[in-house]
Write an enzyme that holds these catalytic residues in place. Structure first.
Site, short mmCIF file in Angstrom:
data_model
loop_
_atom_site.label_atom_id
_atom_site.label_comp_id
_atom_site.label_asym_id
_atom_site.label_seq_id
_atom_site.Cartn_x
_atom_site.Cartn_y
_atom_site.Cartn_z
N CYS A 83 0.83 -1.21 0.00
CA CYS A 83 0.00 0.00 0.00
C CYS A 83 0.86 1.26 0.00
O CYS A 83 0.53 2.26 -0.64
CB CYS A 83 -0.91 0.02 1.22
SG CYS A 83 -2.04 -1.37 1.33
N THR A 84 1.95 1.22 0.73
CA THR A 84 2.84 2.37 0.78
C THR A 84 3.37 2.71 -0.60
O THR A 84 3.40 3.88 -1.01
CB THR A 84 4.00 2.10 1.76
OG1 THR A 84 3.46 1.87 3.06
CG2 THR A 84 4.98 3.26 1.81
#
Length: 213
Positions: free
Chosen positions: A46-47
């Site tokens: 997600c980062t």
């Protein structure tokens, strides 16, 4: 729970976000929207995805698209995570991340798939046009990061085919030849719409240079 399908109106909602309360339809206004969900804050895939979204802010803006992310974590965690994203991905997150701690939006958009995870949202993407209509969707498991070139390609295809009587073939990308819709048969209209001409590989398969180029 009702499954959202292509052509459905994207459900409206009001929810907290990293940029304050969002009333979705009002926030979207007359723009295209890419709404995409994330399993949780402070997760590696997600980062990278949120960093990539921020890095592509100019590409989204050029297409008249507003990105908006969603995670089931609260606002304070989002704010801390954004600091990590900016630092590790060398970018600035300037789009909202919905703080769906009560899972209200996740329920509306069917983002929790119990056979995958009872608590974390899957990686879904909703392409929503200015009329608030869902035009395309993609869903990935938590372990597979999205291909952002593909997200932009889908937007390009949707916007092109909305304005011209064409469809985009396999592996098409902006600038490639397109195919003329089989329903278009009138010779005068064909000549007017496609002044560069076309190649009839078969009566139903006619290729032409991209008409807005």
């Amino acid at each position: 729970m009702t499954t959202l399908r292509l052509g459905d109106t994207a459900p409206d909602f009001t929810q907290q976000s990293s940029l304050g309360p969002i009333s979705f339809h009002a926030w979207a206004d007359d723009a295209w929207v890419v709404l995409f969900s994330h399993p949780a804050d402070f997760t590696p895939v997600c980062t990278t995805e949120l960093g990539r979204t921020a890095a592509l802010s100019g590409e989204f803006a050029r297409r008249g698209v507003k990105p908006i992310a969603i995670s089931v974590d609260p606002v304070d965690k989002h704010q801390q995570w954004i600091g990590d994203i900016n630092a590790t991905q060398n970018t600035t997150v300037d789009f909202p991340i919905l703080a769906d701690a009560d899972r209200k939006v996740s329920a509306l958009y069917d983002l929790i798939h119990p056979n995958a995870s009872a608590t974390a949202t899957v990686r879904s993407v909703f392409f929503i046009d200015p009329k608030k209509t869902i035009r395309a969707t993609l869903t990935y498991p938590a372990s597979t990061g999205r291909n952002f070139d593909e997200l932009l390609r889908v937007i390009d295809s949707l916007q092109l085919t909305d304005s011209h009587k064409v469809a985009t073939p396999a592996d098409w990308k902006d600038g490639d030849d397109v195919v003329i819709l089989p329903s278009l048969q009138d010779p005068a209209e064909l000549a007017a719409r496609f002044p560069k001409g076309y190649t009839a590989v078969r009566p139903y398969l006619r290729t032409t240079p991209q008409p807005n180029r």
